[in-house]
Design a protein around this motif. Structure first.
Motif, PDB file in Angstrom:
ATOM      1  N   PHE A 171       0.825  -1.203   0.000  1.00 21.05           N
ATOM      2  CA  PHE A 171       0.000   0.000   0.000  1.00 21.05           C
ATOM      3  C   PHE A 171       0.866   1.263   0.000  1.00 21.05           C
ATOM      4  O   PHE A 171       0.770   2.077  -0.910  1.00 21.05           O
ATOM      5  N   ILE A 172       1.707   1.437   1.020  1.00 16.32           N
ATOM      6  CA  ILE A 172       2.483   2.676   1.157  1.00 16.32           C
ATOM      7  C   ILE A 172       3.970   2.332   1.142  1.00 16.32           C
ATOM      8  O   ILE A 172       4.452   1.586   1.998  1.00 16.32           O
ATOM      9  N   GLU A 173       4.674   2.887   0.194  1.00 16.12           N
ATOM     10  CA  GLU A 173       6.096   2.638   0.041  1.00 16.12           C
ATOM     11  C   GLU A 173       6.891   3.856   0.522  1.00 16.12           C
ATOM     12  O   GLU A 173       6.538   5.003   0.228  1.00 16.12           O
ATOM     13  N   THR A 174       7.949   3.598   1.278  1.00 18.29           N
ATOM     14  CA  THR A 174       8.861   4.663   1.691  1.00 18.29           C
ATOM     15  C   THR A 174       9.895   4.877   0.595  1.00 18.29           C
ATOM     16  O   THR A 174      10.595   3.936   0.208  1.00 18.29           O
ATOM     17  N   ILE A 175       9.969   6.084   0.084  1.00 18.87           N
ATOM     18  CA  ILE A 175      10.967   6.439  -0.930  1.00 18.87           C
ATOM     19  C   ILE A 175      12.090   7.156  -0.205  1.00 18.87           C
ATOM     20  O   ILE A 175      11.911   8.288   0.271  1.00 18.87           O
ATOM     21  N   ARG A 176      13.227   6.502  -0.078  1.00 18.72           N
ATOM     22  CA  ARG A 176      14.325   7.034   0.728  1.00 18.72           C
ATOM     23  C   ARG A 176      14.685   8.455   0.306  1.00 18.72           C
ATOM     24  O   ARG A 176      14.904   8.733  -0.875  1.00 18.72           O
ATOM     25  N   LYS A 177      14.749   9.344   1.276  1.00 16.39           N
ATOM     26  CA  LYS A 177      15.118  10.753   1.129  1.00 16.39           C
ATOM     27  C   LYS A 177      14.154  11.542   0.239  1.00 16.39           C
ATOM     28  O   LYS A 177      14.441  12.674  -0.134  1.00 16.39           O
ATOM     29  N   ARG A 178      13.000  10.942  -0.096  1.00 18.13           N
ATOM     30  CA  ARG A 178      12.039  11.670  -0.926  1.00 18.13           C
ATOM     31  C   ARG A 178      10.662  11.765  -0.277  1.00 18.13           C
ATOM     32  O   ARG A 178      10.003  12.786  -0.387  1.00 18.13           O
ATOM     33  N   GLY A 179      10.203  10.703   0.379  1.00 17.79           N
ATOM     34  CA  GLY A 179       8.885  10.762   0.984  1.00 17.79           C
ATOM     35  C   GLY A 179       8.200   9.407   0.927  1.00 17.79           C
ATOM     36  O   GLY A 179       8.816   8.364   1.168  1.00 17.79           O
ATOM     37  N   TYR A 180       6.916   9.427   0.562  1.00 19.73           N
ATOM     38  CA  TYR A 180       6.115   8.204   0.523  1.00 19.73           C
ATOM     39  C   TYR A 180       5.330   8.147  -0.786  1.00 19.73           C
ATOM     40  O   TYR A 180       5.010   9.183  -1.383  1.00 19.73           O
ATOM     41  N   ARG A 181       4.977   6.916  -1.184  1.00 24.63           N
ATOM     42  CA  ARG A 181       4.219   6.733  -2.416  1.00 24.63           C
ATOM     43  C   ARG A 181       3.113   5.713  -2.182  1.00 24.63           C
ATOM     44  O   ARG A 181       3.347   4.667  -1.558  1.00 24.63           O
ATOM     45  N   LEU A 182       1.912   6.015  -2.664  1.00 31.60           N
ATOM     46  CA  LEU A 182       0.808   5.070  -2.608  1.00 31.60           C
ATOM     47  C   LEU A 182       0.958   4.090  -3.759  1.00 31.60           C
ATOM     48  O   LEU A 182       0.908   4.474  -4.937  1.00 31.60           O
ATOM     49  N   VAL A 183       1.146   2.819  -3.431  1.00 31.47           N
ATOM     50  CA  VAL A 183       1.396   1.797  -4.438  1.00 31.47           C
ATOM     51  C   VAL A 183       0.107   1.353  -5.120  1.00 31.47           C
ATOM     52  O   VAL A 183       0.054   1.155  -6.333  1.00 31.47           O
ATOM     53  N   GLN A 184      -0.950   1.184  -4.325  1.00 27.64           N
ATOM     54  CA  GLN A 184      -2.215   0.702  -4.867  1.00 27.64           C
ATOM     55  C   GLN A 184      -2.866   1.754  -5.771  1.00 27.64           C
ATOM     56  O   GLN A 184      -2.809   2.957  -5.475  1.00 27.64           O
ATOM     57  N   PRO A 185      -3.494   1.317  -6.875  1.00 26.26           N
ATOM     58  CA  PRO A 185      -4.212   2.279  -7.708  1.00 26.26           C
ATOM     59  C   PRO A 185      -5.452   2.803  -6.995  1.00 26.26           C
ATOM     60  O   PRO A 185      -6.055   2.118  -6.165  1.00 26.26           O
ATOM     61  N   VAL A 186      -5.807   4.027  -7.317  1.00 24.45           N
ATOM     62  CA  VAL A 186      -6.992   4.659  -6.748  1.00 24.45           C
ATOM     63  C   VAL A 186      -8.144   4.530  -7.723  1.00 24.45           C
ATOM     64  O   VAL A 186      -8.007   4.836  -8.911  1.00 24.45           O
ATOM     65  N   VAL A 187      -9.267   4.057  -7.218  1.00 23.84           N
ATOM     66  CA  VAL A 187     -10.471   3.931  -8.036  1.00 23.84           C
ATOM     67  C   VAL A 187     -11.498   4.908  -7.499  1.00 23.84           C
ATOM     68  O   VAL A 187     -11.880   4.843  -6.326  1.00 23.84           O
ATOM     69  N   VAL A 188     -11.927   5.820  -8.371  1.00 26.74           N
ATOM     70  CA  VAL A 188     -12.921   6.813  -7.988  1.00 26.74           C
ATOM     71  C   VAL A 188     -14.259   6.418  -8.597  1.00 26.74           C
ATOM     72  O   VAL A 188     -14.367   6.332  -9.827  1.00 26.74           O
ATOM     73  N   PRO A 189     -15.288   6.126  -7.792  1.00 27.87           N
ATOM     74  CA  PRO A 189     -16.591   5.755  -8.351  1.00 27.87           C
ATOM     75  C   PRO A 189     -17.122   6.869  -9.254  1.00 27.87           C
ATOM     76  O   PRO A 189     -17.051   8.057  -8.929  1.00 27.87           O
ATOM     77  N   THR A 190     -17.643   6.483 -10.406  1.00 25.38           N
ATOM     78  CA  THR A 190     -18.225   7.439 -11.347  1.00 25.38           C
ATOM     79  C   THR A 190     -19.722   7.479 -11.186  1.00 25.38           C
ATOM     80  O   THR A 190     -20.339   6.600 -10.581  1.00 25.38           O
ATOM     81  N   GLU A 191     -20.347   8.526 -11.746  1.00 31.45           N
ATOM     82  CA  GLU A 191     -21.802   8.617 -11.721  1.00 31.45           C
ATOM     83  C   GLU A 191     -22.387   7.469 -12.525  1.00 31.45           C
ATOM     84  O   GLU A 191     -21.841   7.073 -13.555  1.00 31.45           O
ATOM     85  N   PRO A 192     -23.496   6.872 -12.125  1.00 31.28           N
ATOM     86  CA  PRO A 192     -24.100   5.775 -12.866  1.00 31.28           C
ATOM     87  C   PRO A 192     -24.405   6.179 -14.300  1.00 31.28           C
ATOM     88  O   PRO A 192     -24.867   7.286 -14.562  1.00 31.28           O
ATOM     89  N   ALA A 193     -24.128   5.268 -15.249  1.00 32.01           N
ATOM     90  CA  ALA A 193     -24.384   5.553 -16.668  1.00 32.01           C
ATOM     91  C   ALA A 193     -25.863   5.566 -16.965  1.00 32.01           C
ATOM     92  O   ALA A 193     -26.675   5.058 -16.203  1.00 32.01           O
ATOM     93  N   THR A 194     -26.204   6.165 -18.121  1.00 31.51           N
ATOM     94  CA  THR A 194     -27.598   6.160 -18.549  1.00 31.51           C
ATOM     95  C   THR A 194     -28.069   4.722 -18.682  1.00 31.51           C
ATOM     96  O   THR A 194     -27.393   3.892 -19.263  1.00 31.51           O
TER      97      THR A 194
END
Length: 729
Positions: free
Chosen positions: A92-115
């Protein structure tokens, strides 16, 4: 990849994240987190797949606030705990040495229901009339969300037929009315509001140990109102003046209501003796039901059926705290739990509402604790949390346990089910405050707790001159140690939000944070004889290990690691060895580690117990204190001969003594004062050299090698008020 807005829900690795609720959900499991923890996760999600620097986090989450990197580390650690993420093999969360952190898992944003898909007819095609498309749209899957604006657009494009236009408008009215009616019937989802808190007491002095009565209408508490110790008071919710129930010149603490609300049991302490007494809720005769002598009593609580009291008391003089069941009728006492001998023990008992179980706090020390439960009929306690941090109170609320804890690095209220699982965050204590001593009502959602503020600083005392503060902040500053040449001070502070090692010069100037361990507790820094390194203890994942760090800065290196508790480091006179205490064998003993042979196991020095030790300047002897035993002892390195040197150091002050070439400096307690005493090796006599006030029990004392000045921790401010809260859960 789509990124979420600050409040929109999104998914990562199967988890549903709802920022507006500060909530994460996986399957049937929901976890509440602190707002800042959620903001850190949102910041990661907004930059999914890309490193986020510490500067970006500070600007996004803590804009306008001065905090250190430790605060961010705690938030990341909390998220990793929830996700079950291993920082060495991150999913899930990776430590990037001397840079910070990175979210490894992709983010899925629910969309509005289709017609909705049309049943049997395509839009734009007519199978039997101009209104076919409109009829097909109305025939769409009823579970879909239908837009009246879409219907209006269909009618408008087919307006060539008057019948279609007229019937379309009529249908629009029917559909809109139906949708409005359906929405009116549908439950409205409202974001959970934070619990409402109101002050219950704001008296001068300290108000502690709140206990709600069974009806939730009164609160019993202890208060230093008269200024000569704690007494028991009762105050009506909504009332003004409390009713005083006890008036002795000792201390009365930990009140607990009988289930009928007619009596209150409490702990009475006077002249070093401790007992349990019962007083009517209206002033009346006091009845003693149990005497524990000099054994300390921590807490008591009445059972739901009124037949017994659960008592947390020392199982022997200076021993660990065990839980006992005391029959109110027969006065029989039965020991219920048996913590390991060298633990701090079991405290803060609370009965489940059915009376079948006790929840309690078990601690290796006063700061490394977790929540357990045990059947009241006896048996092996079950562990409910694995936080390895300070727990300052708990109480049952229906089938949940509400507890106050330093979980996540800040003092907050949490909720956990009786079967365990991931705790749910309720509310935080606020800046520079802590919550403790939680109490709930028998029914309803009311709870009360003590909100405490304190300020512990480090003072310097030059012999014969008035003491003065040298290390001061609004946070906790303690565990001082003076370098051998007297030019530097090492100490522990939570100024950054975590307990870390700091250094300063001998006047407290130029304070610099030396470590960023991010551990639940870091303690007992000790200078090497040459002043180049500092040894210290850090608790990680429930175990205490010993590290060294360069005094000029750098990455701390573990030098003593084991699944056991390795504490109280001190250096040999030549700097080659580290002495420390460990329970890796038969209880706590003194051990010695050769720092020139790190690959070799340490050597056991004592066999009668040892909690802290110092080597003599000539290396011929090791002075040590024993757990739960008063006094200072000496062992000859060559012959292993053991003898007592002093009998005047209390076990609670096991960390408040040091040796020099000339003798031993130690703290003795007398009538609430801390007496600094010097024992001379030459004359074998002791003399008092200073009288100090408000010195805590934890390691709070260091003396210069020439004996001309010393450092001590002092509680400069300690206040406590009682707060009422309405739970949402």
């Amino acid at each position: 990849m789509d990124n979420p807005s600050r409040s929109a829900a999104f998914q990562i690795g199967g988890w549903l994240v709802e920022p507006s609720l500060n909530q994460l959900t996986l399957d049937e499991r929901s976890v509440r987190v602190e707002p800042k923890v959620m903001e850190v996760l949102v910041c990661l999600a907004e930059n999914s797949g890309r490193p986020v620097s510490k500067e970006q986090f500070m600007q996004s989450v803590w804009a306008g606030t001065v905090v250190t990197d430790d605060v961010l580390s705690r938030c990341i650690s909390e998220l990793r705990k929830i996700f079950g993420d291993n920082p060495r093999k991150p999913e899930f969360i990776e430590t990037i040495r001397k840079r910070g952190y990175r979210l490894v898992q992709p983010v899925v944003v629910p969309t509005e229901p289709a017609t909705p898909e049309l049943h049997g007819v395509e839009v734009g095609q007519s199978s039997g009339g101009d209104n076919d498309e409109m009829i097909a749209w109305l025939d769409a899957d009823s579970s879909s969300i239908r837009s009246p604006l879409k219907l209006l657009s269909i009618v408008w494009t087919r307006r060539s037929s008057p019948w279609v236009w007229g019937s379309g408008l009529a249908l629009i009215g029917i559909v809109i009315s139906s949708m409005l009616f359906a929405n009116w019937l549908r439950p409205v989802e409202v974001a959970e509001q934070p619990p409402r808190t109101v002050p219950f007491t704001t008296f001068p002095g300290e108000e502690l140990d709140p206990a709600l009565d069974p009806t939730g209408e009164r609160v019993a508490f202890s208060w230093t109102g008269a200024g000569d110790g704690f007494d028991i008071y009762v105050k009506q919710i909504g009332g003004e003046t409390p009713l005083q129930l006890t008036t002795s010149d000792g201390d009365e603490r930990s009140p607990s209501w009988s289930p009928d609300g007619l009596k209150i049991a409490y702990i009475a302490s006077k002249d070093g003796l401790n007992s349990i007494q019962i007083v009517p809720a209206l002033p009346g005769p006091i009845r003693e039901v149990a005497a524990f002598g000099v054994r300390s009593i921590s807490n008591i609580v009445w059972s739901p059926d009124g037949s017994k009291l659960a008592v947390s008391a020392q199982n022997e003089v200076y021993g660990a705290y065990s839980l006992y069941l005391l029959s109110v009728e027969t006065l029989e006492i039965v020991e219920l739990t048996h913590p390991p001998r060298y633990y701090h023990g079991d405290t803060a008992p609370s009965f489940s509402k059915d009376g079948g179980a006790l929840a309690f706090v078990r601690g290796v020390s006063g700061q490394i604790q977790d929540i357990y439960s045990v059947p009241t009929t006896g048996g092996e306690p079950r562990r409910l949390t694995s936080d390895f941090t300070e727990v300052t109170g708990l109480a049952w609320s229906d089938n949940n346990i509400v507890f106050a804890s330093m979980r996540g690095g800040t003092s907050s209220l949490w909720r956990i089910s009786r079967g365990g699982g991931t705790p749910e965050w309720i509310a935080s204590a606020g800046d520079d405050a802590s919550v403790s001593q939680v109490s709930t009502s028998a029914g309803g959602n009311l709870l009360t707790f003590a909100r405490q503020t304190s300020d512990v600083n480090i003072w310097r005392y030059d012999i014969g001159i008035t003491p003065g503060s040298v290390i001061a902040s609004t946070r906790w500053d303690s565990n001082p140690d003076i370098s051998k040449d007297g030019s530097k001070i090492a100490f522990v502070s939570d100024q950054s939000g975590n307990y870390e090692v700091w250094t300063a010069d001998d006047r407290g100037e130029g304070a610099v944070q030396l470590t960023t361990m991010g551990a639940p507790l870091t303690s007992m820094p000790r200078w090497s004889p040459d002043g180049n390194k500092i040894a210290f203890v850090a608790w990680q994942d429930g175990a205490a290990d010993i590290y060294t760090v360069d005094a000029a800065g750098g990455t701390p290196q573990p030098v003593v690691e084991s699944p056991a508790e390795d504490i109280s480091p001190s250096w040999s006179a030549d700097g080659r060895f580290l002495y420390f205490s460990s329970n890796r064998s038969s209880g706590y003993q003194i051990w010695r580690k050769d720092l020139t042979k790190l690959e070799e196991d340490p050597v056991q020095v004592t066999s009668i117990g040892g909690l802290a030790a110092f080597e003599s300047e000539d290396g011929a002897s090791v002075y040590f204190v024993r757990p739960n035993e008063p006094g200072i002892w000496k062992i000859d390195v060559e012959s292993d001969e053991v003898s007592m040197v002093l009998d005047s150091l209390e076990p609670t002050d096991w960390g408040n003594w040091e040796i020099t070439n000339d003798g031993i400096y130690l703290i003795r307690r007398f009538q609430g004062k801390a007496l600094v005493t010097f024992y001379s090796f030459r004359t074998r006599r002791s003399r008092n050299i200073a009288t100090l006030t408000n010195v805590p029990d934890d390691p709070s004392f260091s003396v210069s090698s020439d004996g001309k000045w010393l450092l001590f921790s002092r509680i400069d401010r300690s206040e406590s008020d009682i707060v009422l809260m309405e739970e949402n859960g």
